[in-house]
Design an enzyme around this catalytic site. Structure first.
Site, PDB file in Angstrom:
ATOM      1  N   CYS A   5      46.672  34.852  46.713  1.00 30.56           N
ATOM      2  CA  CYS A   5      45.653  35.081  46.425  1.00 30.56           C
ATOM      3  C   CYS A   5      44.393  34.407  45.277  1.00 30.56           C
ATOM      4  O   CYS A   5      43.617  34.606  45.484  1.00 30.56           O
ATOM      5  CB  CYS A   5      44.732  36.282  46.522  1.00 30.56           C
ATOM      6  SG  CYS A   5      45.218  37.161  48.344  1.00 30.56           S
ATOM      7  N   HIS A  56      37.307  40.491  42.167  1.00 24.47           N
ATOM      8  CA  HIS A  56      38.226  40.211  43.682  1.00 24.47           C
ATOM      9  C   HIS A  56      37.581  40.531  44.964  1.00 24.47           C
ATOM     10  O   HIS A  56      37.520  40.411  46.489  1.00 24.47           O
ATOM     11  CB  HIS A  56      39.771  39.912  43.403  1.00 24.47           C
ATOM     12  CG  HIS A  56      40.818  39.556  44.081  1.00 24.47           C
ATOM     13  ND1 HIS A  56      40.389  38.163  44.986  1.00 24.47           N
ATOM     14  CD2 HIS A  56      41.533  40.007  45.371  1.00 24.47           C
ATOM     15  CE1 HIS A  56      41.989  38.472  45.995  1.00 24.47           C
ATOM     16  NE2 HIS A  56      42.329  39.336  45.967  1.00 24.47           N
ATOM     17  N   HIS A  87      38.358  37.445  52.938  1.00 29.39           N
ATOM     18  CA  HIS A  87      39.191  36.525  52.389  1.00 29.39           C
ATOM     19  C   HIS A  87      39.809  36.161  52.342  1.00 29.39           C
ATOM     20  O   HIS A  87      40.930  35.605  53.789  1.00 29.39           O
ATOM     21  CB  HIS A  87      40.259  38.027  51.849  1.00 29.39           C
ATOM     22  CG  HIS A  87      40.863  37.894  50.951  1.00 29.39           C
ATOM     23  ND1 HIS A  87      41.206  36.552  50.654  1.00 29.39           N
ATOM     24  CD2 HIS A  87      41.856  38.627  50.971  1.00 29.39           C
ATOM     25  CE1 HIS A  87      42.113  36.985  49.813  1.00 29.39           C
ATOM     26  NE2 HIS A  87      42.874  37.942  49.382  1.00 29.39           N
TER      27      HIS A  87
END
Length: 410
Positions: free
Chosen positions: A168, A301, A338
């Site tokens: 990620c 994040h 996401h």
């Protein structure tokens, strides 16, 4: 790093492009982030029966003006997000000729993804399991380097390309690597970004981990119930400041710092103390010779999962001080989901927009925030404020942590 002339060249951001569940371009995606749009919808790309969660921030596919409908259909879904986002970034930087060819054909590509064209690989396997002969072209287009080739062919680029798959944090790492090419003098202009498409393998994998929410994604809220998977693409044109000014192009801002660190704690769980995240942020600030007090906005994040948000909150409290209120912070995953390998690049676009407009993306869906970040969360209707520096951070599986620092250009 130093350039071939012995001095590190400032890195300018001269173009941006984005495709998200909120829209086909930067302006519509930014509008949705500021207004708190809710992007979740039932997934219709593959069968989700039997899954605990059956929704995601699924994006609509934009048109590609330079390709025929037949050519477009042959592209994997990931390329159909990447090309329009890259097109917008190149056009904004005044690097496109009218027919879609790039003005600087030797421009390198720095790309990020975790799945690439995985849906073609899934289709091939499904055909084989059904006793039919799958098309070999599906296997070829499964590879992430195929999306790099699709971009090069569309814009007639012939520079070298790099594909980073570092979970990620991939999108932030691609931008950081692109900046390093410019700082070192190896390139004057780089097209960098990330792209991701929803696939059955990834969706079911996350669902089996029981970290997908069936409600709204609520980053940093005590009642958070999981992440919302998303898809899309984000691209930035990065240039040496000298190169940008020689083209009479005014930068949006400068990319002044990049930090990366790995915590080696767990395959899927971040280190509880957030030590590696602090190290990545410190490295980014050290490159710009700035302290943590200089950061005005932090795009966190913030996945909305129990372990990630706790670790991040501890890291920020440790890094910025207990009871910190500056920088203001938020996670835009509450509104775009996401996007995995594309997340860092899309969120970098939002960080640049916050810097250039002074508007702070609010933290949506978090009425009962974790105490470590409660005072710092940006809220709806906050007045715009002048910002000199913004930071975007990403945390990924395998302990990967990355931080990007953007600074005002005057």
């Amino acid at each position: 790093m130093t350039s071939k002339r012995g001095a590190r060249s400032p890195v300018a951001v001269t173009g941006m492009g984005a495709v998200t569940a909120l829209g086909w371009d930067v302006s519509s995606s930014w509008k949705g982030v500021l207004e708190g749009a809710h992007p979740a919808r039932p997934v219709d790309l593959f069968e989700t029966e039997g899954c605990r969660c059956r929704s995601a921030a699924q994006a609509a596919i934009p048109p590609i003006p330079s390709l025929t409908s037949k050519e477009t259909r042959r592209l994997p879904r990931a390329s159909r997000f990447a090309i329009p986002a890259a097109w917008e970034a190149l056009a904004q930087a005044d690097l496109l000729i009218s027919n879609g060819r790039a003005k600087l054909p030797h421009t390198p590509l720095c790309l990020a993804t975790t799945g690439g064209g995985m849906e073609f690989g899934e289709r091939f396997l499904a055909e084989i399991l059904a006793g039919r002969k799958g098309h070999l072209r599906w296997v070829g287009r499964y590879q992430p380097e195929q999306q790099a080739l699709d971009l090069q062919r569309c814009f007639e680029l012939c520079g070298h390309s790099v594909v980073i798959a570092n979970s990620c944090s991939s999108g932030a790492d691609a931008l950081g690597y692109a900046a390093q090419l410019i700082w070192s003098g190896e390139a004057a202009c780089v097209l960098a970004g990330g792209f991701e498409a929803l696939t059955e393998t990834v969706f079911v994998g996350f669902d089996s981990l029981r970290i997908l929410t069936t409600e709204r994604c609520a980053p940093f809220d005590r009642g958070r119930s999981g992440l919302l998977l998303g898809e899309g693409a984000g691209f930035l044109v990065l240039e040496s400041l000298e190169h940008a000014l020689s083209r009479r192009t005014r930068p949006f801002c400068l990319l002044t710092g990049y930090g990366q660190a790995t915590d080696l704690c767990h395959l899927t769980q971040p280190s509880p103390d957030g030590g590696a995240l602090c190290q990545a942020m410190e490295s980014a600030l050290a490159q710009a010779k700035l302290s943590s007090e200089a950061v005005g906005y932090l795009n966190a994040h913030g996945t909305g999962t129990a372990l990630n948000d706790e670790a991040e909150a501890r890291a920020y409290s440790r890094f910025f001080g207990a009871g910190w209120q500056t920088p203001r912070m938020s996670s835009t995953k509450a509104t775009i989901g996401h996007a995995l390998g594309a997340a860092g690049a899309i969120e970098a676009v939002f960080s640049v927009l916050a810097l250039s407009t002074g508007r702070l993306p609010p933290q949506w869906n978090s009425p009962d925030p974790l105490p470590e970040v409660e005072q710092a969360l940006a809220r709806p209707l906050e007045a715009p404020r002048p910002l000199d520096h913004t930071m975007s951070v990403n945390v990924g599986f395998g302990g990967s942590n990355a931080a990007l620092l953007f600074s005002r250009y005057d």
